[in-house]
Enzyme design. Sequence first.
Site, PDB file in Angstrom:
ATOM      1  CG  ASP A  84      38.760  42.512  45.938  1.00 12.22           C
ATOM      2  OD1 ASP A  84      38.515  43.333  44.867  1.00 12.22           O
ATOM      3  OD2 ASP A  84      40.005  42.037  46.172  1.00 12.22           O
ATOM      4  CD  GLU A  86      40.143  48.454  48.396  1.00 13.89           C
ATOM      5  OE1 GLU A  86      39.928  49.786  47.382  1.00 13.89           O
ATOM      6  OE2 GLU A  86      39.311  48.563  48.817  1.00 13.89           O
TER       7      GLU A  86
END
Length: 761
Positions: A84, A86
């Site tokens: 993702d 992050e």
Amino acid sequence: MSRSLVIVESPTKVKTIKNYLGSDYNVVATVGHIRDLPENEMGVDVENDFKPNYTTIPGKQKVISALKKAAEGVDNIYLAPDPDREGEAIAWHTAEILRKKGRNFSRILFHELTRKAILESMSHPRELDRNKYEAQQTRRILDRLVGYQISPILWKKVKSGLSAGRVQSVAVRMICERERAIQQFQSEEYWSLTALLEGSLPPSFKAKLVKKDGKKLTISSADAVHAIIADLNGANFVLDDVQTRTTKRKPLPPFITSKLQQEAIRKLKFSAKKTMSVAQELYEGIELGGGQQVGLITYMRTDSTRIAAEAAQEAIAWIQSQFGNNYTVGKPRFYANKNKAQDAHEAIRPTSVANTPEQMATYLSKDQLTLYTLIWKRFVASQMSDAVIDTLTLSIRAQTYLFTASGSTVKFAGFMALYISVDDEMADKSKDGQEKLPPLKSGEILKLHQLEPKQHFTQPPPRFSEASLVKELEENGIGRPSTYASILTTIRSKNYVELIKGYFVPSELGFIVNDLIVVSFPDVFDVDFTAKMESDLDRIETSELDSLEILNRFYEQFKKDLSHADQNMISMKRLGTPTDIDCPQCKTKKLHIKMGKNGHFLACSGYPECRYSCNYTRSETGTVQMEERPSEETVDQVCEKCGEPMVIRQGKFGSFLACSGYPACKNTHSMNGNAGGNETGVACPKSGCNGMLTQRTSKRGKVFYGCSRYPNCDYAIWDKPVLQECPQCHAPFLVEKTTKSKGTLLSCLTDGCGYRKPVGS
């Protein structure tokens, strides 16, 4: 030849991945982010294209040293943090730290931690995704611009230590606005009329009055309903129409993050935070015996309902073997996604349908098993056939009045044989029907057994639960899958809202801060504006928008709002917000809501000429109500903190001196030093307190030991404290306990310790 290095985000993944990759690969973890914007400054250069100043996160130097050591002599490094935004940022920061001439970095995405998926991902490395990194970085910069520039204004105008968050404050606004809608709601009376009827075939059934003269009927009073009952006296109840309808109900798609949180909150009573924590454990790998560690579900932060065709085929095969062909769709059922961003992930599903909840029960904790069962059943049910529902509706005419009754039966269970969602359950309950109606024919005259009038009142909109707030955030485009749990946690930790009996209620501080920032920053904390910003971040990820363009556009107006707020935001410390309550002391000025270091209170707007202040509460309608001030006797002493007279007040441990400026000033003193007792030499164990335990006497003459800082600290015990460390749990003191059977013992008060020995032994 050196081994290749695989770097993951979580250390709990290391063993699982090592098992599948073998000795040719070394696997290490970053243990989350390793670099971020600095803690004590904004860390964004707004004059230099918003350049971020990343620093090593405190405590992560050892991790970085370990990464550098693991990378020694390695030319090929595979960066495999979570798939993702992050995770992409972690991959970029790791590459920057380990970058070296001749060293190659590849990005690996593990959507599930199974042998097949891991080996497949390793055979298809890709380059680092700059667009995804830019989207994460832009979000981080926006959050920092808002938080680090609005918070100081709140410290200046309201109270030190407060903060505002770009997304969290919008959630607080939603909760505050819902609470005000509840407070302003005016309940209205209405009545229903139900007929208990019987036809030529059993059973008897209930029908509800809905129309008169062909028009929808609203009954507003008891007189009106009794007038209708009088009209119906002696009337024939004739079955006017019978309608049979067969409908199909489709299964819901597999879970995305928000839907998993909502369902787990409502069905399992998990919090959003707990749901994500347990899901992370299922994703990262469970020991299945024989040293085999397997990830049981796919990645749990996703907006996508997409599923792999082979996973769907596996589910169909299982359904055929357990339920038969009638319960399968024949070919995989796929679900359309709302947007393109973050569609690299699949929906949340089991990595293998063969790992049934029954087979996994031995290896999973209770929480893991209940959540896994939910995910497994939802996914398998998505590949099952539709449920078939038969609905029967009866229309009954009595003079000019029309009654209706409806009931439904499940003709074919389909997916409902395996899984029924909370939404399906609620939809079924909301239909005012019976499970089964008798098979009657049009024209029948029905026997009336009873007419039942019932009083009702319209209800205000409900407060948000965790599940309904997540749903509201999702439907309004606020936040993303990875942020919902943290939003709910943050707004509670900041004391802006409380969770009372499962529902969010704004605190008075939440109302005060929300009202100030919404007025001063009408765009930043607007729901539609925040949703558009989320959409823009998605478009940065898909390379449709430039991050610098977004930041410049945002900051142009935000900078003006900051300047205006700094000059014009109401100071809750000085002026406060007005109420319509007259000051009971000077009787000429109004009371204002103000904030001090100890919290909110009412104070006269005529300060300093009139120094009246008191606490307040709010009624159910939101009206400010004064609280009575405690009885007090003035003494010849002034408060050294604010200069107001000191007064004598009563507490549960007797009299004490308190500042008459309470609640603006909460300074207090003991009436007689150590309250007439002897210091024991034992420090008060209460966190943050620097008082000493002293001997005291209660109103009934019983000796006890309390903190010398009372009433600021109310710690007290009955047993005499002894300055001697517990040899078992190392508590700083023991207590003397005397019993008839065992004499005097030294005992430890720490829960679960149980240490005791006779005095003198």
